[in-house]
Scaffold this active site. Sequence first.
Site, PDB file in Angstrom:
ATOM      1  N   HIS A  97       0.841  -1.197   0.000  1.00 31.69           N
ATOM      2  CA  HIS A  97       0.000   0.000   0.000  1.00 31.69           C
ATOM      3  C   HIS A  97       0.876   1.246   0.000  1.00 31.69           C
ATOM      4  O   HIS A  97       1.953   1.260   0.613  1.00 31.69           O
ATOM      5  CB  HIS A  97      -0.907   0.026   1.227  1.00 31.69           C
ATOM      6  CG  HIS A  97      -1.719  -1.215   1.409  1.00 31.69           C
ATOM      7  ND1 HIS A  97      -2.617  -1.657   0.467  1.00 31.69           N
ATOM      8  CD2 HIS A  97      -1.763  -2.121   2.420  1.00 31.69           C
ATOM      9  CE1 HIS A  97      -3.184  -2.775   0.896  1.00 31.69           C
ATOM     10  NE2 HIS A  97      -2.672  -3.078   2.076  1.00 31.69           N
ATOM     11  N   GLU A 115      -1.642  -0.402   8.210  1.00 28.91           N
ATOM     12  CA  GLU A 115      -2.601  -1.317   8.825  1.00 28.91           C
ATOM     13  C   GLU A 115      -1.915  -2.184   9.868  1.00 28.91           C
ATOM     14  O   GLU A 115      -0.695  -2.138  10.051  1.00 28.91           O
ATOM     15  CB  GLU A 115      -3.259  -2.196   7.759  1.00 28.91           C
ATOM     16  CG  GLU A 115      -2.278  -3.102   7.029  1.00 28.91           C
ATOM     17  CD  GLU A 115      -2.917  -3.814   5.848  1.00 28.91           C
ATOM     18  OE1 GLU A 115      -2.764  -5.046   5.752  1.00 28.91           O
ATOM     19  OE2 GLU A 115      -3.549  -3.141   5.007  1.00 28.91           O
ATOM     20  N   HIS A 172       3.362  -7.536   1.792  1.00 27.77           N
ATOM     21  CA  HIS A 172       2.673  -8.392   2.750  1.00 27.77           C
ATOM     22  C   HIS A 172       1.583  -9.221   2.082  1.00 27.77           C
ATOM     23  O   HIS A 172       1.119  -8.894   0.987  1.00 27.77           O
ATOM     24  CB  HIS A 172       2.051  -7.552   3.871  1.00 27.77           C
ATOM     25  CG  HIS A 172       0.977  -6.617   3.394  1.00 27.77           C
ATOM     26  ND1 HIS A 172       1.259  -5.390   2.851  1.00 27.77           N
ATOM     27  CD2 HIS A 172      -0.374  -6.720   3.360  1.00 27.77           C
ATOM     28  CE1 HIS A 172       0.137  -4.779   2.513  1.00 27.77           C
ATOM     29  NE2 HIS A 172      -0.883  -5.577   2.808  1.00 27.77           N
ATOM     30  N   ARG A 192      -1.333  -4.719  -6.244  1.00 30.04           N
ATOM     31  CA  ARG A 192      -1.118  -6.163  -6.266  1.00 30.04           C
ATOM     32  C   ARG A 192       0.194  -6.460  -6.984  1.00 30.04           C
ATOM     33  O   ARG A 192       0.392  -6.094  -8.138  1.00 30.04           O
ATOM     34  CB  ARG A 192      -2.305  -6.846  -6.963  1.00 30.04           C
ATOM     35  CG  ARG A 192      -2.373  -8.340  -6.771  1.00 30.04           C
ATOM     36  CD  ARG A 192      -3.628  -8.936  -7.416  1.00 30.04           C
ATOM     37  NE  ARG A 192      -4.841  -8.447  -6.793  1.00 30.04           N
ATOM     38  CZ  ARG A 192      -5.831  -7.847  -7.443  1.00 30.04           C
ATOM     39  NH1 ARG A 192      -5.741  -7.630  -8.744  1.00 30.04           N
ATOM     40  NH2 ARG A 192      -6.916  -7.454  -6.798  1.00 30.04           N
TER      41      ARG A 192
END
EC number: 5.3.1.8
Length: 315
Positions: A97, A115, A172, A192
């Site tokens: 991200h 996150e 991740h 992605r």
Amino acid sequence: MTTEPLFFKPVFKERIWGGTALADFGYTIPSQRTGECWAFAAHQNGQSVVQNGMYKGFTLSELWEHHRHLFGQLEGDRFPLLTKILDADQDLSVQVHPNDEYANIHENGELGKTECWYIIDCQKDAEIIYGHNATTKEELTTMIERGEWDELLRRVKVKPGDFFYVPSGTVHAIGKGILALETQQNSDTTYRLYDYDRKDAEGKLRELHLKKSIEVIEVPSIPERHTVHHEQIEDLLTTTLIECAYFSVGKWNLSGSASLKQQKPFLLISVIEGEGRMISGEYVYPFKKGDHMLLPYGLGEFKLEGYAECIVSHL
């Protein structure tokens, strides 16, 4: 000012990697491939809705926009957090991200995405991808272009109760057989990097975002260190899992009763096990596994009774 907790109805998302484990929380899931429960969501791609009290029927975004006093008059054009429960019946794609600055420029004003994950449950030998082994951007690019995924990606075994902080720029992926609660910035931007050559429902390979991924991946990959703090409040053990610029996340283990005071701009509580009740003023609010409560600013003193495990978050 309100002295009642606000219970939210989640939004469910079908995913190619999803399963049926979310039904164990008492939810009616839309399919056998339900991957995400958006518990606290105020995003254009999903809005959770208040289920009780004077704000019943309001979305979280509507509360933020028109009833900012519930959040201590916090500033900002959007509610800052998004809470999910993820059911990974299959491996999630390897992804990354962007940070706020990159996302604002390249994703039409979207937020970046830092996150964290709390592992609720998992299969034996379940693992995540957490970081990479490249030492320079050039090496990273070469390994991606050659498809050297086994050499590039770091795999970490996990067990129930583990916690991982995943800042923007971290490569991740949650692996097969993991049920996790994710607290994140209010963003749905994902790049992605690798998807195991899987095809979607139409038989097409899912889109990759290699250029943007390479631009935002942090090199070298250095795991973030964080200190866990414990505090016993009567029959409640509170554990602070992470405190960062974007959120604070903790776990509550309730084994009886405890008197508390809500002093944050807001407090999000997700019940991941057990049941109990919250007493605020003259009113009693039962809760159970699968419930998600927002305690607004100014709620004041309240009491918890029961036996339950909760993940809590705030700014």
